[in-house]
Write an enzyme that holds these catalytic residues in place. Structure first.
Site, mmCIF file in Angstrom:
data_model
loop_
_atom_site.group_PDB
_atom_site.id
_atom_site.type_symbol
_atom_site.label_atom_id
_atom_site.label_comp_id
_atom_site.label_asym_id
_atom_site.label_seq_id
_atom_site.Cartn_x
_atom_site.Cartn_y
_atom_site.Cartn_z
ATOM 1 N N THR A 118 35.779 69.150 -45.685
ATOM 2 C CA THR A 118 34.933 70.357 -45.794
ATOM 3 C C THR A 118 35.021 71.155 -44.510
ATOM 4 O O THR A 118 35.122 72.528 -44.481
ATOM 5 C CB THR A 118 33.788 70.205 -46.090
ATOM 6 O OG1 THR A 118 32.835 69.231 -45.332
ATOM 7 C CG2 THR A 118 33.709 69.751 -47.614
ATOM 8 N N TYR A 165 26.499 71.831 -56.318
ATOM 9 C CA TYR A 165 25.984 72.715 -57.013
ATOM 10 C C TYR A 165 25.528 72.510 -58.346
ATOM 11 O O TYR A 165 24.349 72.706 -59.033
ATOM 12 C CB TYR A 165 26.991 74.000 -57.436
ATOM 13 C CG TYR A 165 26.289 75.242 -57.915
ATOM 14 C CD1 TYR A 165 25.670 76.015 -57.340
ATOM 15 C CD2 TYR A 165 26.470 75.484 -59.320
ATOM 16 C CE1 TYR A 165 24.789 77.236 -57.944
ATOM 17 C CE2 TYR A 165 25.775 76.549 -59.987
ATOM 18 C CZ TYR A 165 25.215 77.350 -59.136
ATOM 19 O OH TYR A 165 24.301 78.453 -59.648
ATOM 20 N N TYR A 195 31.402 60.479 -50.309
ATOM 21 C CA TYR A 195 30.963 61.369 -49.080
ATOM 22 C C TYR A 195 29.605 61.726 -49.905
ATOM 23 O O TYR A 195 29.758 62.824 -50.803
ATOM 24 C CB TYR A 195 31.881 62.579 -49.036
ATOM 25 C CG TYR A 195 31.432 63.437 -47.815
ATOM 26 C CD1 TYR A 195 30.540 63.074 -47.059
ATOM 27 C CD2 TYR A 195 32.117 64.411 -47.648
ATOM 28 C CE1 TYR A 195 30.034 64.040 -45.888
ATOM 29 C CE2 TYR A 195 31.929 65.627 -46.697
ATOM 30 C CZ TYR A 195 30.742 65.304 -45.785
ATOM 31 O OH TYR A 195 30.382 66.044 -44.693
ATOM 32 N N ARG A 227 24.716 69.839 -48.242
ATOM 33 C CA ARG A 227 25.628 70.817 -48.502
ATOM 34 C C ARG A 227 25.731 70.776 -50.275
ATOM 35 O O ARG A 227 26.121 71.745 -50.892
ATOM 36 C CB ARG A 227 27.043 70.506 -47.935
ATOM 37 C CG ARG A 227 27.139 70.984 -46.632
ATOM 38 C CD ARG A 227 28.431 70.643 -45.723
ATOM 39 N NE ARG A 227 28.569 71.239 -44.644
ATOM 40 C CZ ARG A 227 28.943 72.367 -44.230
ATOM 41 N NH1 ARG A 227 29.046 73.138 -44.948
ATOM 42 N NH2 ARG A 227 28.911 72.635 -42.918
ATOM 43 N N LYS A 259 30.946 57.501 -46.608
ATOM 44 C CA LYS A 259 30.689 58.628 -45.411
ATOM 45 C C LYS A 259 29.256 59.033 -45.824
ATOM 46 O O LYS A 259 29.260 59.894 -46.796
ATOM 47 C CB LYS A 259 31.650 59.742 -45.248
ATOM 48 C CG LYS A 259 31.308 60.851 -44.282
ATOM 49 C CD LYS A 259 32.240 62.101 -44.211
ATOM 50 C CE LYS A 259 31.711 62.881 -43.131
ATOM 51 N NZ LYS A 259 32.677 64.115 -43.001
ATOM 52 N N ILE A 283 33.024 59.426 -39.490
ATOM 53 C CA ILE A 283 34.072 60.743 -39.557
ATOM 54 C C ILE A 283 33.514 61.793 -38.922
ATOM 55 O O ILE A 283 32.415 62.371 -39.398
ATOM 56 C CB ILE A 283 34.149 60.949 -41.072
ATOM 57 C CG1 ILE A 283 35.088 59.548 -41.461
ATOM 58 C CG2 ILE A 283 35.298 61.923 -41.110
ATOM 59 C CD1 ILE A 283 35.568 59.607 -43.044
#
Length: 293
Positions: free
Chosen positions: A46, A109, A135, A140, A164, A206
């Site tokens: 991202t 979302y 992840y 987010r 992650k 990461i």
């Protein structure tokens, strides 16, 4: 997957002033990371602003990263989203031969239930030719992948090899570390929590910051993994202000401002993101000058 322990870097996508791809700048970023001792590279995460790239641009970035890396470091490809069917199609149709693993962000979302998240990843795992790293980044995506869901996936899907974890919650990180099966990687997705994660038994990070100051950052991680925590935490506390600075006005505006200060690539971003303010650029420059980084 020992090669995915240590410092991974989620690469930015450099742009020219006219907002076109700057593939030379990408080459500079990759060479800077390799010279700085980074362990592996994440392409199309991202941080790469992939939401603003066309499919053709994504392919050009991927091809350039493969070309410049030239097999020197393991490559991880970001393949995620909130349309499970589309991701399955990408995983089955794309040439993934240059990559070691897939990094797949939890659906955003839609805010699926834990059962929905589980079934999403189980479906991806059933078709993926490569190992998958989950992840989790609730800030987010709008939903948190709970430790019990991560552990369930780790136990049920052999090719889901790690997570992650970027919830910003060290207790949640420790719950995953406590209950994970052997060889399941727990990787920090927060730069500031990289060393605390390693201290708790995790496997690395990461990172975003790692491409801006790769030598001290990767040294911090290596020292931590080797149990040299006095040396590691000295670097950690030196780098903490840098992590605060690069995220002060959002990612990747901050890290691009740092890379521009170091003449690696420009600080241009695409809307709806905007470049770092003059005051932030000045603060980053001051930090780099004061620390000699």
């Amino acid at each position: 997957m020992q090669e995915l322990k240590g410092t991974g870097v989620a690469l930015v996508t450099p742009f020219k002033e006219d907002l076109s791809l700057d593939l030379e700048g990408l080459s500079n970023v990759i060479e800077n990371c390799i010279a700085g001792g980074v362990d592996y590279l994440v392409v199309m995460g991202t941080t790469a602003e992939n939401a603003t790239l066309t499919e053709d641009e994504k392919e050009k970035v991927i091809a350039k990263a493969i070309e410049v890396n030239a097999g020197r470091l393991p490559l991880v490809l970001g393949v995620g989203g909130n349309n499970t069917t589309r991701i399955i199609q990408e995983l089955t149709e794309k040439d993934l031969s240059a990559f070691t693993a897939i990094l797949s962000v939890s659906p955003y979302y839609n805010r699926p239930s834990q059962t929905g998240i589980y079934e999403h990843y189980k479906a991806l795992a059933s078709v993926s030719k490569l190992p998958i790293i989950l992840y989790n980044v609730p800030g987010r995506t709008g939903s948190n992948v709970l430790p019990e869901t991560i552990i369930r996936l780790a136990n049920d899907c052999p090719n889901i090899i790690g997570v992650k974890e970027a919830a910003g919650d060290i207790t949640q990180m420790m719950r995953i570390i406590k209950d994970r099966p052997s060889n399941f990687l727990v990787i920090s997705g927060d730069d500031v929590l990289a060393l605390p994660t390693i201290s708790a038994g995790g496997d690395g990070v990461i990172s975003v910051l790692g491409q801006g100051v790769p030598k001290p950052f990767s040294k911090m991680v290596k020292e931590g993994l080797n149990g040299n925590f006095k040396e590691a935490y000295a670097l950690h506390y030196q780098l903490m202000p840098a992590a605060d600075l690069i995220f002060a006005e959002g990612n990747p505006a901050g890290i691009k401002a740092m890379l521009a200060q170091k003449e690696v690539c420009s600080d241009t971003v695409r809307l709806p993101l905007v470049a770092a303010s003059m005051s932030l650029r000045a603060n980053i420059a001051t930090y780099l000058n004061d620390t000699g980084l």
